[in-house]
Scaffold this motif. Structure first.
Motif, short mmCIF file in Angstrom:
data_model
loop_
_atom_site.label_atom_id
_atom_site.label_comp_id
_atom_site.label_asym_id
_atom_site.label_seq_id
_atom_site.Cartn_x
_atom_site.Cartn_y
_atom_site.Cartn_z
N LEU A 196 6.00 -3.26 2.55
CA LEU A 196 5.65 -3.53 1.15
C LEU A 196 6.88 -3.76 0.30
CD1 LEU A 196 3.03 -1.94 2.28
CD2 LEU A 196 2.59 -1.45 -0.11
N ALA A 197 7.89 -2.92 0.48
CA ALA A 197 9.08 -3.03 -0.35
C ALA A 197 9.83 -4.33 -0.08
CB ALA A 197 10.00 -1.83 -0.11
N GLU A 198 9.95 -4.68 1.19
CA GLU A 198 10.73 -5.86 1.56
C GLU A 198 10.01 -7.15 1.20
OE1 GLU A 198 12.26 -6.95 5.72
OE2 GLU A 198 13.26 -5.04 5.28
N GLU A 199 8.69 -7.16 1.32
CA GLU A 199 7.95 -8.40 1.13
C GLU A 199 7.28 -8.50 -0.23
OE1 GLU A 199 5.95 -9.88 4.66
OE2 GLU A 199 6.68 -8.14 5.77
N GLY A 200 7.42 -7.47 -1.04
CA GLY A 200 7.00 -7.58 -2.44
C GLY A 200 5.52 -7.44 -2.71
N PHE A 201 4.78 -6.83 -1.81
CA PHE A 201 3.35 -6.64 -2.06
C PHE A 201 3.13 -5.41 -2.95
CE2 PHE A 201 3.06 -9.26 1.76
CZ PHE A 201 2.08 -10.16 1.36
N ASP A 202 2.19 -5.54 -3.89
CA ASP A 202 1.83 -4.40 -4.74
C ASP A 202 0.96 -3.41 -3.97
OD1 ASP A 202 2.91 -5.29 -7.37
OD2 ASP A 202 1.55 -6.97 -7.00
N VAL A 203 0.07 -3.92 -3.14
CA VAL A 203 -0.84 -3.05 -2.40
C VAL A 203 -1.30 -3.80 -1.14
CG1 VAL A 203 -2.86 -3.87 -3.72
CG2 VAL A 203 -2.96 -1.65 -2.56
N VAL A 204 -1.52 -3.05 -0.08
CA VAL A 204 -2.02 -3.60 1.18
C VAL A 204 -3.24 -2.81 1.59
CG1 VAL A 204 -1.54 -3.95 3.64
CG2 VAL A 204 0.24 -4.43 1.95
N LEU A 205 -4.29 -3.51 1.99
CA LEU A 205 -5.49 -2.86 2.52
C LEU A 205 -5.36 -2.82 4.03
CD1 LEU A 205 -8.36 -4.38 0.36
CD2 LEU A 205 -6.80 -2.50 -0.16
N ARG A 206 -5.30 -1.61 4.58
CA ARG A 206 -5.10 -1.45 6.02
C ARG A 206 -6.29 -0.76 6.65
NH1 ARG A 206 1.35 0.12 6.07
NH2 ARG A 206 2.09 -2.02 5.88
N LEU A 207 -6.68 -1.29 7.81
CA LEU A 207 -7.71 -0.65 8.63
C LEU A 207 -6.97 0.15 9.69
CD1 LEU A 207 -8.94 -3.41 7.44
CD2 LEU A 207 -10.72 -3.07 9.14
N THR A 208 -7.04 1.46 9.60
CA THR A 208 -6.27 2.31 10.49
C THR A 208 -6.88 3.70 10.54
OG1 THR A 208 -4.07 3.23 10.88
CG2 THR A 208 -4.71 2.96 8.60
N GLY A 209 -6.52 4.44 11.55
CA GLY A 209 -6.93 5.84 11.63
C GLY A 209 -5.88 6.77 11.09
N ALA A 210 -4.64 6.26 10.93
CA ALA A 210 -3.54 7.10 10.46
C ALA A 210 -2.61 6.24 9.61
CB ALA A 210 -2.78 7.69 11.65
N PRO A 211 -2.66 6.37 8.29
CA PRO A 211 -1.78 5.59 7.42
C PRO A 211 -0.31 5.90 7.69
CG PRO A 211 -3.52 6.67 6.16
CD PRO A 211 -3.57 7.24 7.53
N SER A 212 0.53 4.93 7.43
CA SER A 212 1.97 5.10 7.68
C SER A 212 2.55 6.15 6.75
CB SER A 212 2.69 3.77 7.46
OG SER A 212 2.17 2.78 8.31
N PRO A 213 3.46 6.99 7.25
CA PRO A 213 4.14 7.95 6.37
C PRO A 213 5.06 7.21 5.40
CG PRO A 213 5.13 7.95 8.56
CD PRO A 213 3.91 7.10 8.65
N GLY A 214 5.30 7.85 4.27
CA GLY A 214 6.17 7.24 3.27
C GLY A 214 5.47 6.34 2.29
N LEU A 215 4.15 6.17 2.44
CA LEU A 215 3.36 5.37 1.51
C LEU A 215 2.23 6.22 0.95
CD1 LEU A 215 3.02 2.05 3.56
CD2 LEU A 215 4.57 2.46 1.64
#
Length: 333
Positions: free
Chosen positions: A146-165
């Motif tokens: 997100l930081a590198e590519e400039g997205f405000d928000v990403v909708l993710r389909l996952t069982g475990a969201p990434s740490p640090g977000l």
């Protein structure tokens, strides 16, 4: 006493504070109590009332050592001041709401299949609600920074969201084991998990698609698994990691697949696909992505535009997302 219009003009030219102080004095029948309410001193309020009386050309208060009350003219000013202050408060709230309306550019991303099959249609209502917001939707099946590519928000389909977000849960994602009627007519219908070994099982993945499918019984919680051999191995330089492509292959009768209900809900309702082993819930491979999250960078507060999107999606989705709901019955004709 001057005409009421003259008083309104004076208020509009900077006398709203004087009117507010006057209202508080009338309501509390006390300069001291009124001063406490407006956060000022008794002497300052006295000066404000004297200024207001001089401007309006009339006495507004009866004062004595034991009581304080409005004169008839003061009562008329009090009633008019209440309306003016209400109007001013409403205007302030409206302007504040306009300032807080989401505007500008909202950069949003999600997976290709979820974006094409569900999100784009959902965003139509969001864009109508927020016409001053420019939504840029990027569909991508790779991991995004997100930081590198400039997205405000990403909708993710996952069982475990990434740490640090920061991750806001939006909705559950359910999966169905399904096949086309044409495939079942040709190959038969499996009645147990073990029987899947005799069928062409279409797999979702990257270069290495999992060869073992795991299931959990919806009632007992018992788990079972089976080794599957993919009829579509996606070799020779072609990798398929899209639920849309897997759905198309399943509709074409190429085999059995585990697919998200957001992709095949309509196909199951219309009979283009058939759900198999409904008492067993897929829990491995693609089915591990069992929740839809909105993830964004951990700033102190999410921006107005990100909050607006999350609130909208929470309202639209919920624990029973629209793709899992039974269609409303059509009125009889």
């Amino acid at each position: 006493m001057k005409q009421a219009g003259s008083g309104e003009k004076g208020a509009s030219m900077g006398r709203l504070e004087d009117l507010q102080s006057f209202v508080r004095i009338v309501e509390t029948r006390s300069f001291s109590a009124g001063a406490r309410l407006v956060g000022s001193s008794k002497s300052a309020l006295s000066k404000q009332i004297s200024r207001l009386e001089a401007e309006l050309g009339t006495r507004l208060l009866h004062r004595s050592t034991r009581s304080l009350s409005p004169t008839p003219e003061g009562q008329a000013v009090y009633e008019r001041a209440l309306r003016l202050l209400d109007d001013a408060q409403a205007l302030d709230a409206e302007l504040r709401d306009r300032r807080e309306q989401p505007r500008g550019l909202l950069r949003l991303s999600t997976s290709t299949s979820f974006g094409n099959l569900q999100l784009t249609a959902l965003l139509a209502g969001f864009c109508r609600q927020h016409p001053q917001l420019q939504v840029v939707l990027g569909l991508n099946d790779r991991y995004l920074d997100l930081a590198e590519e400039g997205f405000d928000v990403v909708l993710r389909l996952t069982g475990a969201p990434s740490p640090g977000l920061v991750a806001r849960r939006l909705a559950p994602i359910h999966y169905r084991l399904c096949a086309s009627p044409a495939y079942l007519a040709e190959a038969g219908r499996p009645e147990t998990v073990a029987e899947l070994t005799t069928h062409r099982c279409l797999r979702f993945g990257y270069l290495q698609a999992p060869e073992r499918w795991r299931f959990r019984h919806v009632s007992s919680g018992q788990e079972d698994s089976v080794d599957v051999q993919g009829a579509l191995r996606f070799e020779s330089g072609l990798t398929v990691n899209s639920s849309e492509s897997l759905r198309v292959a399943t509709l074409a009768g190429l085999g059995i697949a585990v697919l998200p209900s957001y992709a095949v809900g309509g196909d199951l309702r219309e009979g283009r696909l058939v759900q198999l082993l409904p008492d067993w819930r897929p829990i491995s491979g693609i089915a591990e992505a069992n929740t839809l999250y909105a993830v964004y960078l951990p700033n102190r507060q999410p921006s107005t535009k990100v909050r607006a999107l999350i609130d909208y999606l929470l309202e639209q989705l919920g624990e029973l997302p629209p793709w899992d709901r039974e269609p409303a019955p059509q009125p009889a004709t």
